[in-house]
Design an enzyme around this catalytic site. Structure first.
Site, PDB file in Angstrom:
ATOM      1  N   ASP A   1     -50.891  46.408 -10.398  1.00 58.53           N
ATOM      2  CA  ASP A   1     -51.493  45.694  -9.265  1.00 58.53           C
ATOM      3  C   ASP A   1     -52.793  45.015  -9.696  1.00 58.53           C
ATOM      4  O   ASP A   1     -53.678  45.665 -10.279  1.00 58.53           O
ATOM      5  CB  ASP A   1     -51.781  46.740  -8.180  1.00 58.53           C
TER       6      ASP A   1
ATOM      7  N   GLU B   1     -52.207  40.063  -4.100  1.00 64.14           N
ATOM      8  CA  GLU B   1     -52.262  39.872  -2.654  1.00 64.14           C
ATOM      9  C   GLU B   1     -52.518  38.405  -2.322  1.00 64.14           C
ATOM     10  O   GLU B   1     -53.241  37.707  -3.049  1.00 64.14           O
ATOM     11  CB  GLU B   1     -53.391  40.724  -2.056  1.00 64.14           C
TER      12      GLU B   1
ATOM     13  N   GLU C   1     -46.782  44.101   4.413  1.00 66.14           N
ATOM     14  CA  GLU C   1     -47.506  45.313   4.847  1.00 66.14           C
ATOM     15  C   GLU C   1     -47.968  45.174   6.292  1.00 66.14           C
ATOM     16  O   GLU C   1     -48.641  44.190   6.652  1.00 66.14           O
ATOM     17  CB  GLU C   1     -48.714  45.566   3.919  1.00 66.14           C
TER      18      GLU C   1
ATOM     19  N   LYS D   1     -48.512  42.643  -9.422  1.00 60.35           N
ATOM     20  CA  LYS D   1     -48.526  42.323  -7.989  1.00 60.35           C
ATOM     21  C   LYS D   1     -49.884  41.747  -7.636  1.00 60.35           C
ATOM     22  O   LYS D   1     -50.905  42.185  -8.184  1.00 60.35           O
ATOM     23  CB  LYS D   1     -48.262  43.573  -7.142  1.00 60.35           C
TER      24      LYS D   1
ATOM     25  N   ASP E   1     -53.503  49.403  -6.436  1.00 58.78           N
ATOM     26  CA  ASP E   1     -54.962  49.594  -6.427  1.00 58.78           C
ATOM     27  C   ASP E   1     -55.370  50.568  -5.320  1.00 58.78           C
ATOM     28  O   ASP E   1     -56.556  50.882  -5.171  1.00 58.78           O
ATOM     29  CB  ASP E   1     -55.705  48.252  -6.340  1.00 58.78           C
TER      30      ASP E   1
HETATM   31  O1  KIV Z   1     -51.993  49.243  -3.757  1.00 57.16           O
HETATM   32  C1  KIV Z   1     -50.942  49.683  -3.269  1.00 57.16           C
HETATM   33  O2  KIV Z   1     -50.578  50.856  -3.421  1.00 57.16           O
HETATM   34  C2  KIV Z   1     -50.130  48.760  -2.486  1.00 57.16           C
HETATM   35  C3  KIV Z   1     -49.000  49.330  -1.691  1.00 57.16           C
HETATM   36  C4  KIV Z   1     -49.503  50.014  -0.489  1.00 57.16           C
HETATM   37  C5  KIV Z   1     -48.011  48.268  -1.357  1.00 57.16           C
HETATM   38  O3  KIV Z   1     -50.400  47.604  -2.470  1.00 57.16           O
END
Ligand code: KIV
Length: 273
Positions: free
Chosen positions: A95, A127, A190, A125, A56
Site C-alpha cells: 500500500d 487511494e 470502502e 495500492k 497502511d
Molecule cells: O490500509 C488498508 O488496510 C486498506 C484496507 C482497509 C482496504 O486500505
C-alpha cells in the site's frame, strides 16, 4: 489423494494479476486480507486467502496511531518484504502511504519501483479516483500493477471530515471508472452503500473489492486484526469477528503469569539436565 485447497503442503500456482480479470468473468469471489508480518502472512496464505494487502492500516493496528497518515514508505517496504516472503500462493499488494505518490507521477513511479524491487510484492495500492488516474497510468505503463481505492479513503480523513460512509453514487461511479480506465487491475470500494457498490461492480470490467460495501462486490477485504477480534473497543458495522483472539491472548498470558508466580513453569520436561 484429493487435498483441500487450504492444505499448506499442496503445491499451488501463485495467484497472478490476470487471475483477477478471469475470476471477475467467472463470478468467482476474491478473498483479500491485510497482513503485516511474515508469520501471519504464512498462516493466511496457507488458509487459501487469494490476496494479502500490506495495508497502511498498520499505522493503526501495528503502530497504535489514530490515523494512517504517519506511515512512511520505508516502513511499508519493511513490512511488505516480510509478508511477500511468507506468501507462497497469495498475490501480495503493498500500500502506498500518504506522501509517497501524490506530488508527481515520477514520485509515484519511483515508489512503485521500490516496492517491486525491494519487497518482491506483485502490485501496489493507492487511494484516489480521478485525481490518482495519471499516477495509475504511469505506474501501469512502467510495469507496476495497481489496485485502486475509492469511497472512504482514510488518507483523506481530514478532508472528508471523518471516517464516514460515502454516499454520492454518481461521484463514486465516476471515480471508480477513472481508476479502471487508467489501467488498475482491481479497485477497493470502502464504506459505500451496497446499492452503489453493486452498480459500480456491474459497470466495471475490473473486480471491485469491498470493505463496508455490501455483498455485491467481486471480492471482500478485511483488516485481519478486526477479523480475529484483537480489538475490543471500536467495532465498525461491516466487521465480522471470526475469532475472539483478544480473550485467547489475555487468558494465555494470565495463565503464564500465574504459572511463573506459583513456580509451575518451567517443569522438569521443559528444563535441560
Ligand atoms: O490500509 C488498508 O488496510 C486498506 C484496507 C482497509 C482496504 O486500505
Amino acid at each position: 489423494m484429493p487435498t483441500s485447497p487450504a492444505d499448506p503442503l499442496t503445491p499451488r500456482p501463485a495467484v497472478t494479476i490476470p487471475d483477477f480479470a478471469r475470476w471477475k468473468l467467472l463470478g468467482r469471489k476474491i478473498s483479500v486480507l491485510t497482513a503485516y508480518d511474515h508469520t501471519s502472512a504464512r498462516l493466511l496464505d496457507s488458509a487459501g486467502v487469494d490476496c494479502l494487502l500490506v495495508g497502511d492500516t498498520l499505522g493503526m493496528v501495528v503502530q497504535g496511531r489514530e490515523t494512517t497518515l504517519h506511515v512512511t514508505l520505508d516502513q511499508m517496504i519493511y513490512h511488505t518484504e516480510m509478508v511477500a516472503r511468507g506468501a507462497t500462493r497469495a498475490l501480495v499488494v503493498g500500500d502506498f502511504p500518504f506522501g509517497s505518490y501524490e506530488s508527481s507521477v515520477e514520485r509515484a513511479v519511483a515508489s512503485g519501483v521500490r516496492f517491486l524491487k525491494e519487497t518482491r510484492c506483485q502490485a501496489v495500492k493507492l487511494e484516489g479516483g480521478r485525481r490518482a488516474a495519471p499516477a495509475i497510468r504511469a505506474l501501469v505503463g512502467a510495469g507496476v500493477p495497481v489496485m485502486g481505492h475509492v469511497g472512504l479513503t482514510p488518507q483523506s480523513v481530514h478532508k472528508l471530515g471523518g471516517y464516514k460512509v460515502q454516499r454520492d453514487a454518481e461521484a463514486l461511479l465516476d471515480e471508480a471508472a477513472a481508476v479502471a480506465e487508467a489501467g488498475a487491475f482491481a479497485v477497493v470500494l470502502e464504506c459505500v452503500p451496497a446499492e452503489a457498490a453493486a452498480r459500480i461492480t456491474a459497470a466495471l470490467a475490473i473486480p471491485t473489492i469491498g470493505i463496508g460495501a455490501g455483498p455485491g462486490c467481486d471480492g471482500q477485504v478485511l483488516v485481519t486484526p478486526d477479523l480475529l477480534g484483537l480489538f475490543e473497543g471500536f467495532r465498525p458495522r461491516f466487521v465480522r469477528h471470526y475469532a475472539e483472539l483478544a480473550d485467547v491472548i489475555r487468558d494465555a498470558a494470565a495463565r503464564y503469569v500465574a504459572d511463573v508466580g506459583e513456580g509451575r513453569f518451567p517443569d522438569d520436561r521443559e528444563s535441560f539436565h
